[in-house]
Design an enzyme around this catalytic site. Structure first.
Site, PDB file in Angstrom:
ATOM      1  N   ASP A  57       0.824  -1.206   0.000  1.00 24.78           N
ATOM      2  CA  ASP A  57       0.000   0.000   0.000  1.00 24.78           C
ATOM      3  C   ASP A  57       0.863   1.263   0.000  1.00 24.78           C
ATOM      4  OD1 ASP A  57      -2.354   1.418  -0.028  1.00 24.78           O
ATOM      5  OD2 ASP A  57      -2.746   1.224   2.115  1.00 24.78           O
ATOM      6  N   GLY A  58       0.326   2.321  -0.597  1.00 26.21           N
ATOM      7  CA  GLY A  58       0.983   3.631  -0.540  1.00 26.21           C
ATOM      8  C   GLY A  58       1.573   4.114  -1.855  1.00 26.21           C
ATOM      9  N   ARG A  89       0.175   7.726  -2.679  1.00 29.47           N
ATOM     10  CA  ARG A  89       0.747   8.785  -1.831  1.00 29.47           C
ATOM     11  C   ARG A  89       2.226   9.019  -2.128  1.00 29.47           C
ATOM     12  NH1 ARG A  89      -1.187   6.080   3.419  1.00 29.47           N
ATOM     13  NH2 ARG A  89      -1.762   4.481   1.885  1.00 29.47           N
ATOM     14  N   TRP A  90       2.912   7.936  -2.457  1.00 29.05           N
ATOM     15  CA  TRP A  90       4.336   8.046  -2.807  1.00 29.05           C
ATOM     16  C   TRP A  90       4.496   8.953  -4.033  1.00 29.05           C
ATOM     17  CZ3 TRP A  90       7.369   6.745  -7.079  1.00 29.05           C
ATOM     18  CH2 TRP A  90       8.746   6.651  -6.865  1.00 29.05           C
ATOM     19  N   ARG A 136      -0.638   9.134  -9.859  1.00 29.73           N
ATOM     20  CA  ARG A 136      -0.678   7.901  -9.078  1.00 29.73           C
ATOM     21  C   ARG A 136      -0.016   6.729  -9.807  1.00 29.73           C
ATOM     22  NH1 ARG A 136      -4.031   7.568  -4.896  1.00 29.73           N
ATOM     23  NH2 ARG A 136      -4.195   5.338  -5.249  1.00 29.73           N
ATOM     24  N   ASN A 157     -10.862  -2.367  -5.509  1.00 25.27           N
ATOM     25  CA  ASN A 157     -10.071  -1.505  -6.386  1.00 25.27           C
ATOM     26  C   ASN A 157     -10.706  -1.318  -7.774  1.00 25.27           C
ATOM     27  OD1 ASN A 157      -6.872  -2.664  -5.041  1.00 25.27           O
ATOM     28  ND2 ASN A 157      -8.041  -0.839  -4.484  1.00 25.27           N
ATOM     29  N   ARG A 189     -12.000   2.198  -8.533  1.00 23.27           N
ATOM     30  CA  ARG A 189     -11.166   3.372  -8.825  1.00 23.27           C
ATOM     31  C   ARG A 189     -11.473   3.874 -10.236  1.00 23.27           C
ATOM     32  NH1 ARG A 189      -5.322   2.545  -5.810  1.00 23.27           N
ATOM     33  NH2 ARG A 189      -6.238   2.003  -3.793  1.00 23.27           N
ATOM     34  N   SER A 242      -8.260  -4.564   5.143  1.00 23.08           N
ATOM     35  CA  SER A 242      -8.813  -4.308   3.812  1.00 23.08           C
ATOM     36  C   SER A 242      -9.245  -5.576   3.059  1.00 23.08           C
ATOM     37  CB  SER A 242      -7.830  -3.495   2.959  1.00 23.08           C
ATOM     38  OG  SER A 242      -7.490  -2.294   3.600  1.00 23.08           O
ATOM     39  N   GLU A 284       1.285 -13.146  12.550  1.00 22.46           N
ATOM     40  CA  GLU A 284       1.859 -11.976  13.224  1.00 22.46           C
ATOM     41  C   GLU A 284       1.729 -10.797  12.265  1.00 22.46           C
ATOM     42  OE1 GLU A 284       2.823 -11.895  16.324  1.00 22.46           O
ATOM     43  OE2 GLU A 284       2.544 -14.051  16.606  1.00 22.46           O
TER      44      GLU A 284
HETATM   45  C1  IPE Z   1      -5.509  -2.704  -0.327  1.00 20.80           C
HETATM   46  O1  IPE Z   1      -5.096  -1.393  -0.521  1.00 20.80           O
HETATM   47  C2  IPE Z   1      -5.481  -3.434  -1.626  1.00 20.80           C
HETATM   48  C3  IPE Z   1      -4.164  -3.625  -2.210  1.00 20.80           C
HETATM   49  C4  IPE Z   1      -3.029  -3.354  -1.653  1.00 20.80           C
HETATM   50  C5  IPE Z   1      -4.164  -4.197  -3.519  1.00 20.80           C
HETATM   51  P1  IPE Z   1      -6.159  -0.203  -0.642  1.00 20.80           P
HETATM   52  O2  IPE Z   1      -5.383   1.042  -0.745  1.00 20.80           O
HETATM   53  O3  IPE Z   1      -7.110  -0.481  -1.728  1.00 20.80           O
HETATM   54  O4  IPE Z   1      -6.905  -0.321   0.761  1.00 20.80           O
HETATM   55  P2  IPE Z   1      -7.920   0.674   1.480  1.00 20.80           P
HETATM   56  O5  IPE Z   1      -9.130   0.742   0.632  1.00 20.80           O
HETATM   57  O6  IPE Z   1      -7.242   1.980   1.635  1.00 20.80           O
HETATM   58  O7  IPE Z   1      -8.176   0.033   2.798  1.00 20.80           O
HETATM   59  C1  IPE Z   2      -1.492   0.253  -3.374  1.00 25.48           C
HETATM   60  O1  IPE Z   2      -1.291   1.620  -3.417  1.00 25.48           O
HETATM   61  C2  IPE Z   2      -1.698  -0.354  -4.740  1.00 25.48           C
HETATM   62  C3  IPE Z   2      -3.083  -0.743  -5.032  1.00 25.48           C
HETATM   63  C4  IPE Z   2      -4.078  -0.705  -4.192  1.00 25.48           C
HETATM   64  C5  IPE Z   2      -3.359  -1.199  -6.380  1.00 25.48           C
HETATM   65  P1  IPE Z   2      -2.470   2.640  -3.463  1.00 25.48           P
HETATM   66  O2  IPE Z   2      -2.817   2.895  -4.880  1.00 25.48           O
HETATM   67  O3  IPE Z   2      -3.596   2.189  -2.612  1.00 25.48           O
HETATM   68  O4  IPE Z   2      -1.792   3.932  -2.845  1.00 25.48           O
HETATM   69  P2  IPE Z   2      -2.398   4.925  -1.762  1.00 25.48           P
HETATM   70  O5  IPE Z   2      -2.888   4.094  -0.625  1.00 25.48           O
HETATM   71  O6  IPE Z   2      -3.512   5.664  -2.440  1.00 25.48           O
HETATM   72  O7  IPE Z   2      -1.276   5.803  -1.389  1.00 25.48           O
HETATM   73 MG    MG Z   3      -4.035   2.426  -0.649  1.00 20.89          MG
END
Ligand code: IPE
Ligand code: IPE
Ligand code: MG
Length: 248
Positions: free
Chosen positions: A22-23, A26-27, A35, A70, A73, A198, A209
């Site tokens: 995740d992230g 934001r990165w 994105r 997802n 999106r 999630s 863990e």
């Molecule tokens: C969880 O990340 C799904 C994946 C990493 C593929 P999300 O970014 O979609 O999770 P939420 O919706 O913020 O909890």
């Molecule tokens: C995780 O990164 C990848 C997927 C869920 C596909 P995000 O796209 O959720 O990135 P953030 O959480 O918006 O930063």
């Molecule tokens: Mg995310």
């Protein structure tokens, strides 16, 4: 100087590591980019983590790449993620084979566009005889989807007389999940500072863990993985027993 890797106790390596990557968004935002740029760099972290796990001798690595949720999106982002999936499958196939890694995928794969589905099936078939580690990509995956499907499949077996309701036990449920045949994750890592599950592997992580790091996924390195494993190795896994019982 002793490296982080040397601090890992090889006899107590997690057999199965699951990751919520995740992230990425934001990165990218942090550096004023789209994105998608984050997702592209996420692939490098996938490669590093996969390599590090295989080198150490971890048997199963399971990555949350795209959740059922997802799909909600923007189509631009979904399309970009799908395009990235095909290119990664194509570009990384040789590395998977060179490292003797078997590719696997779980989720509602029929929802993937045809070309992604086919590229995935090709890579899975092409790596099926590899034995060092199983890399599972969770695509169009959610735990509730998986559990619902398992319930439906079991109900079907009851209906046609293959199984009696009183014979359904935890093993029956496990066998009907997409992860059938795999051990449960010992360690679950989530990056980006979010501390939630999630809809990921709800049944399977009953006794895993949990390890949370603030790092965004594209910044996650082999060293970060080593740190997570070292932290995992300080935990006492009691499975309901007392500390005294474990030490006996
Ligand atoms: C969880 O990340 C799904 C994946 C990493 C593929 P999300 O970014 O979609 O999770 P939420 O919706 O913020 O909890
Ligand atoms: C995780 O990164 C990848 C997927 C869920 C596909 P995000 O796209 O959720 O990135 P953030 O959480 O918006 O930063
Ligand atoms: Mg995310």
């Amino acid at each position: 100087m002793e490296s982080l890797k040397d601090k890992i106790i090889m006899e107590r390596l997690p057999q199965h590591i699951a990751v919520i990557m995740d992230g990425n968004g934001r990165w990218a935002k942090q550096q004023g980019r789209m994105r998608v740029f984050g997702h592209q760099h996420g692939v490098d972290a996938v490669r590093a983590t996969t390599e590090a796990c295989a080198e150490l001798g971890v048997k199963y690595l399971t990555l949350y790449a795209f959740s059922t949720e997802n799909w909600n999106r923007s189509s631009m982002e979904v399309d970009a993620l799908m395009a990235l999936l095909t290119s990664a499958l194509k570009n990384e196939l040789k590395t998977l084979n060179d490292n003797n890694i078997r590719l696997n995928a779980i989720g509602d794969l029929k929802r993937l566009p045809k070309s992604q589905y086919e590229a995935l099936m090709y890579a899975i078939d092409n790596t099926k005889n590899n034995t060092r580690m199983t890399l599972t990509l969770c695509l169009s995956y959610s735990s509730r989807w998986e559990l619902t499907k398992a319930v439906r499949d079991i109900a079907e077996e009851v209906k046609n007389g293959t199984i009696r309701p009183e014979d359904i036990d935890e093993t029956t449920v496990s066998r009907h999940l997409a992860t059938a045949g795999m051990p449960d994750p010992d360690l679950l890592i989530r990056t980006s500072g979010e501390e939630r599950i999630s809809n990921y592997l709800l049944w399977q992580i009953a006794y895993s863990e949990l390890y949370f790091t603030k790092k965004f996924w594209p910044d996650f390195t082999k060293e970060d993985l080593y740190e997570a494993i070292i932290d995992y190795q300080t935990r006492e896994r009691r499975f309901g027993k007392t500390s005294e019982q474990i030490k006996k």
